[in-house]
Design a protein around this motif. Structure first.
Motif, short mmCIF file in Angstrom:
data_model
loop_
_atom_site.label_atom_id
_atom_site.label_comp_id
_atom_site.label_asym_id
_atom_site.label_seq_id
_atom_site.Cartn_x
_atom_site.Cartn_y
_atom_site.Cartn_z
N PHE A 268 -26.56 -56.00 43.93
CA PHE A 268 -27.66 -55.73 43.01
C PHE A 268 -29.02 -56.17 43.57
CE2 PHE A 268 -25.87 -59.85 41.83
CZ PHE A 268 -26.99 -60.67 41.87
N LEU A 269 -29.01 -57.00 44.63
CA LEU A 269 -30.27 -57.48 45.19
C LEU A 269 -30.95 -56.39 46.01
CD1 LEU A 269 -29.56 -61.15 46.32
CD2 LEU A 269 -31.12 -60.40 44.54
N SER A 270 -32.15 -56.07 45.62
CA SER A 270 -32.97 -55.09 46.33
C SER A 270 -34.40 -55.62 46.38
CB SER A 270 -32.95 -53.74 45.60
OG SER A 270 -33.52 -53.88 44.31
N GLU A 271 -35.25 -54.92 47.09
CA GLU A 271 -36.65 -55.34 47.15
C GLU A 271 -37.26 -55.33 45.75
OE1 GLU A 271 -40.72 -53.36 48.71
OE2 GLU A 271 -39.16 -53.56 50.25
N ASP A 272 -36.96 -54.30 44.96
CA ASP A 272 -37.50 -54.20 43.60
C ASP A 272 -37.02 -55.35 42.74
OD1 ASP A 272 -38.91 -51.91 44.10
OD2 ASP A 272 -37.37 -50.55 43.33
N PHE A 273 -35.71 -55.67 42.83
CA PHE A 273 -35.15 -56.75 42.03
C PHE A 273 -35.81 -58.08 42.39
CE2 PHE A 273 -32.25 -60.12 40.94
CZ PHE A 273 -31.68 -59.72 39.75
#
Length: 447
Positions: A268-273
């Motif tokens: 679930f970790l992304s740049e947006d998150f």
């Protein structure tokens, strides 16, 4: 023609009547808590957003609790909601996180951050566990003890020295900037001078007004202005995150760097998150400035509390040192009984949030009432914290925890400044340590 016109008007009247009735009486598989849904779409938002000139319970909540009882329904900011000043119900709900309810941050907040689906910041399960884990790792007691305490004292010393050289200080702005700059430095190792150039604290301040404004995105409205500031703040944070991702050599052991490193093992970790996570944590730190303001206000108004704090505790700490100019250490911090009493009173009487927000995942049955799935719930804990039957009209007496032998069980049930259960704020120790350090430096070195 007049018959056609009359029929058209009749149809419109019937439709509006049906729509208004549907708005006032939404569907429920049981009995709703009493209350009013207010005007269509707007609900009772305008009444709730009227500023309060007292630290007592907000007039909107007090009047409706007296009229409808401790559990009542309303509509705020376009969302049907149940508000509760019922101690038993509130304790029940906080124990049901992940089962009957989830943490909720207002739809406006979700829209601001682009939160959607199971990967949003407020999601239960693995996302929530990860956020608690990473924040406790960098803001918990161990982190405060091992590295943050001396850094807090350093920034407080510099800040108070700067304030004392000025003819006057706009405290809300100054306190907010102090906390935001320090938090940004420890969360992402960002230089305070760069933050000053970016005017990040100004963007956060401008964003505040949106959360209880009607979400009408038209030029000139409060929501439109706040949305513009939020987008600018998010753009600044995105730039910081991108800079860290593309420059591994600049990474250290702060919260942002750990989140970037964890991208490989957490789906679930992304740049947006990560940008969203950074925004939420910095925003929470920014809002803590209210507690700093109230601490100053109360100590100025209650000289007995100030004397207790200064003479018998904080100055006594200096006298016990071999070197009076040495830095504050963990054992000294943990010995600050009166200081923690001041902090508790500040948090009890001036809680930053009007209540804990949750959203029902399923229909909830309680005391004969049904709260439908999807409805918001506000647990108004401030109702207990300023209850004169428990704290003996403490709106007139500040020093309650120090001067009364209150049953610890009574205090624990009626005093929840950082939530309860898995909803307990993982930054609680960080907030208390910063306030304690601020008070320690303030009363031992300044008037």
């Amino acid at each position: 023609m007049w018959i056609i016109g009359l029929c058209t008007v009749a149809v419109l009247v019937v439709y509006l009547t049906y729509w208004l009735n549907k708005w006032s009486n939404p569907k429920c598989n049981g009995v709703f808590p009493p209350g009013s849904m207010g005007l269509p779409l707007i609900g009772e938002t305008l009444q709730m957003t009227v500023p309060s000139d007292s630290l007592d319970l907000h007039a909107f909540i007090k009047k409706r609790a007296q009229r409808y009882g401790p559990i009542f329904r309303s509509s705020l900011v376009g969302r049907p909601i149940v508000l509760s000043t019922d101690l038993e119900f509130n304790h029940y709900i906080v124990k049901q996180e992940g089962r009957l309810v989830e943490i909720w941050y207002l739809d406006i907040f979700d829209k601001f951050l682009g939160m959607k689906g199971e990967n949003r910041i407020s999601a239960v399960g693995n996302v929530h566990k990860y956020i608690r884990s990473i924040t406790l790792n960098h803001l918990g007691a161990d982190s405060v003890k091992e590295k943050l305490l001396p850094q807090m004292e350093e920034v407080v010393n510099k800040t108070l020295q700067t304030w004392s050289s000025k003819p006057s200080v706009e405290m809300r702005d100054a306190a907010s900037k102090m906390l935001l700059d320090f938090s940004a430095r420890i969360f992402c190792s960002y230089d305070a001078e760069k933050l000053l150039q970016l005017k990040l604290s100004e963007k956060f301040a401008n964003t505040l007004g949106c959360f209880m404004s009607f979400p009408l995105n038209i030029p000139g409205t409060t929501y439109h202005k706040c949305l513009k500031s939020q987008k600018e703040a998010m753009s600044m944070l995105r730039k910081i995150v991108k800079e860290k991702i593309t420059s591994p050599e600049k990474r250290s052991e702060n919260l942002l760097d750990q989140a970037i490193d964890d991208m490989e093992k957490e789906k679930f970790l992304s740049e947006d998150f990560i940008v969203q996570l950074l925004f939420v944590i910095l925003f929470a730190s920014f809002e803590t400035s209210v507690s700093v303001l109230l601490a100053l206000k109360f100590l100025a108004e209650y000289p007995a509390a100030l004397q207790e704090l200064t003479v018998y505790e904080l100055e006594a700490i200096l006298k016990r040192r071999e070197n009076p100019n040495s830095i504050l250490i963990w054992d000294e911090y943990k010995s600050m009984t009166s200081t923690f009493q001041v902090i508790n009173e500040v948090l009890r009487m001036g809680n930053v949030s009007p209540g804990l927000l949750r959203k029902a995942l399923k229909d909830i049955e309680f005391k004969g009432y049904t709260i439908p799935a999807g409805w918001a719930i506000m647990l108004v804990n401030s109702a207990f914290q300023v209850n004169p039957n428990t704290f003996k009209d403490r709106l007139q007496e500040f020093w309650s925890f120090a001067t009364n032998d209150l049953d610890p069980l009574v205090v624990s049930k009626n005093f929840m400044p950082f939530g309860r259960g898995i909803g307990l704020c993982s930054g609680a120790e960080y907030i208390k340590a910063f306030m304690a350090t601020f008070l320690h430096v303030l009363v031992t070195k300044y008037r």
